[in-house]
Scaffold this motif. Structure first.
Motif, short mmCIF file in Angstrom:
data_model
loop_
_atom_site.label_atom_id
_atom_site.label_comp_id
_atom_site.label_asym_id
_atom_site.label_seq_id
_atom_site.Cartn_x
_atom_site.Cartn_y
_atom_site.Cartn_z
N ASP A 1 0.82 -1.22 0.00
CA ASP A 1 0.00 0.00 0.00
C ASP A 1 0.85 1.27 0.00
O ASP A 1 1.81 1.38 0.76
CB ASP A 1 -0.93 0.02 1.21
CG ASP A 1 -2.17 -0.83 0.99
OD1 ASP A 1 -2.25 -1.46 -0.07
OD2 ASP A 1 -3.05 -0.84 1.86
N SER A 2 0.45 2.21 -0.83
CA SER A 2 1.11 3.51 -0.94
C SER A 2 0.18 4.43 -1.72
O SER A 2 -0.91 4.00 -2.14
CB SER A 2 2.47 3.35 -1.65
OG SER A 2 2.30 2.81 -2.94
N GLN B 1 -6.06 5.03 -0.33
CA GLN B 1 -6.07 4.89 1.12
C GLN B 1 -5.60 3.48 1.48
O GLN B 1 -5.55 2.59 0.63
CB GLN B 1 -7.48 5.14 1.68
CG GLN B 1 -8.00 6.55 1.44
CD GLN B 1 -7.16 7.59 2.14
OE1 GLN B 1 -6.81 7.46 3.31
NE2 GLN B 1 -6.80 8.65 1.42
N ILE B 2 -5.28 3.26 2.73
CA ILE B 2 -4.86 1.92 3.17
C ILE B 2 -5.99 0.93 2.92
O ILE B 2 -7.15 1.20 3.22
CB ILE B 2 -4.48 1.95 4.66
CG1 ILE B 2 -3.25 2.84 4.86
CG2 ILE B 2 -4.19 0.55 5.17
CD1 ILE B 2 -2.85 3.03 6.30
N LEU C 1 -5.26 -4.38 5.37
CA LEU C 1 -4.28 -3.89 6.34
C LEU C 1 -4.92 -3.01 7.41
O LEU C 1 -4.21 -2.41 8.22
CB LEU C 1 -3.18 -3.09 5.62
CG LEU C 1 -2.42 -3.78 4.50
CD1 LEU C 1 -1.28 -2.90 4.01
CD2 LEU C 1 -1.88 -5.14 4.93
N SER C 2 -6.24 -2.93 7.44
CA SER C 2 -6.93 -2.02 8.35
C SER C 2 -7.59 -2.78 9.49
O SER C 2 -8.18 -3.84 9.29
CB SER C 2 -8.00 -1.22 7.60
OG SER C 2 -7.42 -0.46 6.56
N TYR D 1 4.10 7.17 4.60
CA TYR D 1 2.70 7.18 4.17
C TYR D 1 1.83 6.34 5.11
O TYR D 1 0.77 6.78 5.57
CB TYR D 1 2.61 6.65 2.74
CG TYR D 1 1.22 6.27 2.29
CD1 TYR D 1 0.33 7.24 1.87
CD2 TYR D 1 0.81 4.93 2.29
CE1 TYR D 1 -0.95 6.89 1.47
CE2 TYR D 1 -0.45 4.58 1.89
CZ TYR D 1 -1.33 5.56 1.47
OH TYR D 1 -2.60 5.20 1.08
N LEU D 2 2.28 5.13 5.42
CA LEU D 2 1.47 4.23 6.25
C LEU D 2 1.37 4.75 7.69
O LEU D 2 0.30 4.65 8.31
CB LEU D 2 2.08 2.83 6.24
CG LEU D 2 2.05 2.11 4.89
CD1 LEU D 2 2.77 0.77 4.98
CD2 LEU D 2 0.61 1.89 4.41
N LYS E 1 -1.24 7.51 7.64
CA LYS E 1 -2.62 7.12 7.33
C LYS E 1 -3.21 6.13 8.32
O LYS E 1 -4.43 6.10 8.51
CB LYS E 1 -2.67 6.51 5.92
CG LYS E 1 -2.29 7.47 4.79
CD LYS E 1 -3.31 8.57 4.64
CE LYS E 1 -2.99 9.47 3.45
NZ LYS E 1 -3.98 10.55 3.28
N ALA E 2 -2.39 5.28 8.94
CA ALA E 2 -2.93 4.23 9.83
C ALA E 2 -3.42 4.85 11.14
O ALA E 2 -2.66 5.55 11.82
CB ALA E 2 -1.86 3.18 10.11
N LEU F 1 -1.53 -2.20 12.09
CA LEU F 1 -0.49 -1.69 11.21
C LEU F 1 0.35 -0.62 11.90
O LEU F 1 1.58 -0.66 11.87
CB LEU F 1 -1.11 -1.13 9.93
CG LEU F 1 -0.15 -0.45 8.95
CD1 LEU F 1 0.96 -1.39 8.52
CD2 LEU F 1 -0.91 0.07 7.73
#
Length: 752
Positions: free
Chosen positions: A404-405, A409-410, A414-415, A445-446, A449-450, A456
């Motif tokens: 993911d990138s 969005q994630i 992975l959420s 990025y992760l 966003k996480a 994650l």
């Protein structure tokens, strides 16, 4: 009197006659298909999505022959959904197939059925013979008169409730209905009712897709406690990457049920602690580490980062973007895939006996497998699979690609936090490693966003504190790396001849993108794209070829509409484009849909190149250089390129001027806030401005002494582009500017 054996024997004989008749007639059902568009590659086949004139019920994985004019090509029917059919073909047939004829190998399935019937008749395979006789009405159906009918079935209508109650009250029931009448919902309600009555239910179908669709309905009909308790177990491979389905796989259910074994003998203690942090410390039963270090010491000593069991390889410096396969939603990331392959090769060369390449998405594992084969890594020592297919496996080194990138969005996979499918996915992936776990991730990025508390975010924070962090640019510097071109071959169409030497070629939305991406491959100077709108899905499809051009020094310029504050997604995409070196210009009321490649190729039409999504649009490709240049002039592209070239020269010159000034004087502090200053320019020339000016910050500024600025310009030793004279500092009523020392013979000037 008919018996099970006599009926089965008769069926086998009838099948034999049918098979022979089909073979003698050359036999196959002929189906017309049209408007086939290229859809990528999978499992060594080229995917094409065709349109049908009628809905068909054809099982997945049915073999067939695709006839185009006089040529035939072996194919597999992968799926049929509504009026769309996806085929896997052994040959690359180009970006678009206007029409073709599909010949079904009908006798293949008949032969399979014949063999199964013979195995049942001879006792090789067991069968519930009485049920079979009832199914075909050779025995009377059995009713259950004392069964209590269901009364509370949610939002089922009268017919659906009747179907459920009839199924509860008799041995055999057929539920029939046209598309859209709620058969799947009825199955879900029926299964829920049977489970609540203590029955065990097998849901089966002729394809994995159909099973998954039915199971989603079943999952929605049951409450979460029942699901978590193992009321639903999915056996065999999932056909859909759906978190709701992944929580009911055999592996996921077993993981939730197995709470008593806590002594692990596989992995390095540091890797086991990742599992404790993610899962086992929460329930008060952390793993106890009993593995013999001699079993994994060679893997820990292998590269990357010899001696480190936990490695976070961050791709943030390269800021890679991921894409999604069309059709479908499975993601791939070319940059991170190349990083994984290089890391695997280094691990094998430095002592690791075997390596596992793991990713959450099938598209990424297919890309990884393609690269494993291209780079001839030993297949017996390198295994590539999705996380769920790696369940129960183990390797010296596991390289876990999170994929993911931007611009997405994630993903759902992975959420989620404690108890989520993401938690189980991370746990399975990390605990496959014996001596070294390498996680490849766009860390910045992760982390941004996480959400806090998600597995994650927890995993990344743990690796920051307890792992060794390495920059992926030490492995793959940028998109100019030759491996990017090889990887693009796995997700883009094969090279083919394009265009018409006489001038123009017409394309529709089905075959435009493969042809356009082919043009991008050979770009050497500049690419200009006019796209009034920008959308993440379409941008993701073209971003890797564009990134490759930027890193090779090719100018990529995107012209789009003026700023729309209400569309924050578009504005974020444009901001991200700027961060990776793509120039973005805004134009009020832009309607043109154009693209130019190296002043040799022009695209003109009605399709939004960076936002199009399956509508009937047309593009025309021009390959006459004289006509292309004329179109560039009429559209203002020549002017835009000149302006961009001037801005680039000015930016470079300003950087050099800042260096020259630093040699002449120390940059002063801001007179308002005392902070640092930097060199900026305005309508009156260069000046020192506060470094925190942007985003509404301090507005402090200081003028540069005239003599110091004059000497710094002399230090640059600039030459006039018109006459070759020396460039000097000049002043006018609008402030300082650059001019030729041969004035008035040469009147060249330029602003800072």
């Amino acid at each position: 009197m008919a018996t099970f054996d006599s009926i089965t024997t008769e069926l086998i004989a009838a099948l034999e006659e049918e098979i022979n008749a089909i073979k003698e007639s050359g036999g196959a059902e002929q189906i017309g298909v049209h408007d086939g568009r290229y859809g990528g590659t999978a499992a060594g086949r080229f995917l094409y999505i065709f349109l049908l004139d009628t809905e068909l019920n054809i099982p997945s994985d049915t073999p067939a022959q695709l006839r185009i004019d006089k040529d035939s090509h072996e194919t597999i029917i992968l799926s049929v959904q509504g009026f769309e059919m996806t085929l896997g073909i052994q040959d690359d047939l180009g970006p678009f197939i206007p029409k073709a004829v599909l010949s079904l190998s009908a006798y293949y399935l008949l032969e399979q059925l014949q063999r199964r019937l013979d195995e049942i008749r001879t006792g090789v395979l067991p069968a519930e013979r009485d049920m079979c006789m009832r199914l075909f009405a050779f025995q009377a159906n059995v009713s259950f008169p004392n069964v209590k009918p269901a009364t509370s079935l949610g939002d089922l209508n009268r017919e659906q409730m009747e179907a459920v109650n009839r199924s509860l009250g008799q041995r055999v029931t057929f539920i029939w209905g046209p598309p859209g009448t709620g058969k799947t919902r009825t199955i879900g309600a029926l299964v829920r009712e049977l489970v609540q009555r203590g029955d065990r239910v097998l849901v089966t179908s002729h394809t994995n897709v159909a099973v998954d669709t039915a199971l989603i309905s079943v999952i929605k009909a049951l409450d979460d406690n029942e699901i978590q308790g193992g009321a639903v177990v999915r056996v065999d491979a999932l056909a859909r990457e759906d978190p709701e389905l992944q929580q009911v796989t055999m592996e996921a259910v077993l993981e939730r049920k197995s709470k008593d074994l806590r002594q692990q003998y596989r992995m390095h203690e540091a890797i086991g602690e990742v599992a404790n942090m993610l899962v086992y410390e929460h329930d008060g039963n952390p793993l106890e580490h009993r593995a013999d270090p001699k079993k994994y010491a060679h893997a820990t000593a292998a590269l990357p980062e010899s001696g480190e069991p936990l490695v976070l390889c961050t791709t943030s410096g390269a800021n890679p973007w991921c894409g999604r396969l069309d059709p479908g939603f499975s993601r791939y990331n070319i940059y991170s895939a190349i990083v994984c392959i290089r890391l695997a090769a280094r691990a094998l060369a430095s002592g690791a006996q075997n390596v596992g390449l793991v990713a959450p998405y099938r598209a990424q594992t297919r890309l990884l497998q393609h690269l494993v084969e291209q780079y001839r890594l030993p297949g017996e020592r390198v295994e590539t699979a999705t996380v769920h297919r790696f369940q129960g496996n183990e390797k010296d080194v596991i390289i876990f690609d999170l994929v993911d990138s931007p611009p997405f969005q994630i993903g759902k996979l992975l959420s989620g936090g404690w108890g989520s499918e993401a938690m189980r996915l991370f746990n399975v992936a990390c605990t496959r490693a014996k001596g070294k776990l390498v996680i490849v991730a766009h860390h910045d990025y992760l982390s941004q966003k996480a959400p806090a508390g998600d597995s994650l975010a927890t995993l990344l924070q743990y690796l920051e504190q307890h792992g060794k962090i390495m920059d992926a640019r030490m492995v793959v510097q940028d998109y100019a790396d030759p491996a990017v071109k090889i990887a693009l071959g796995a997700v883009m169409p094969a090279r083919r001849q394009l265009g018409n030497p006489e001038g123009a070629t017409h394309f529709n939305e089905g075959n435009f993108y493969p042809a356009f991406l082919e043009d991008l491959r050979d770009a050497a100077g500049e690419v200009v794209i006019f796209s009034p709108f920008i959308a993440e899905r379409r941008l993701a499809d073209v971003i890797t070829p564009l990134r490759r051009l930027v890193d090779r020094g090719v100018l990529v310029l995107v012209v789009t509409r003026e700023r729309h504050e209400s569309n924050q997604v578009t504005e974020e995409l444009i901001r991200q484009l700027s961060t990776i070196g793509i120039k973005v210009l805004r134009r009020r009321g832009l309607h043109e849909k154009l693209a130019f490649v190296d002043r040799k190729i022009a695209w003109f039409g009605s399709l939004n190149i960076l936002s199009h999504s399956r509508s009937s649009e047309v593009m025309i490709r021009f390959s006459q250089p004289e006509l292309v240049v004329r179109l560039m002039e009429l559209s203002g592209t020549v002017y835009l390129l000149k302006q961009e070239e001037r801005r680039s020269v000015q930016k470079h010159r300003l950087t050099e001027l800042a260096d020259a000034l630093k040699k002449r004087m120390a940059f002063p502090s801001c007179p308002l806030c005392g902070g640092t200053t930097g060199l900026r320019t305005g309508k009156h020339g260069p000046f020192f401005g506060c470094a925190s000016f942007r985003n509404g910050g301090c507005k402090g500024l200081i003028n540069i002494p005239r003599r110091v600025l004059e000497l710094a310009v002399q230090d640059l030793e600039l030459t006039c582009p018109h006459c070759g004279g020396k460039v000097v500092l000049k002043s006018g009523r609008n402030g300082a500017f650059l001019g030729c020392s041969r004035y008035p013979d040469c009147r060249w000037t330029d602003s800072f």
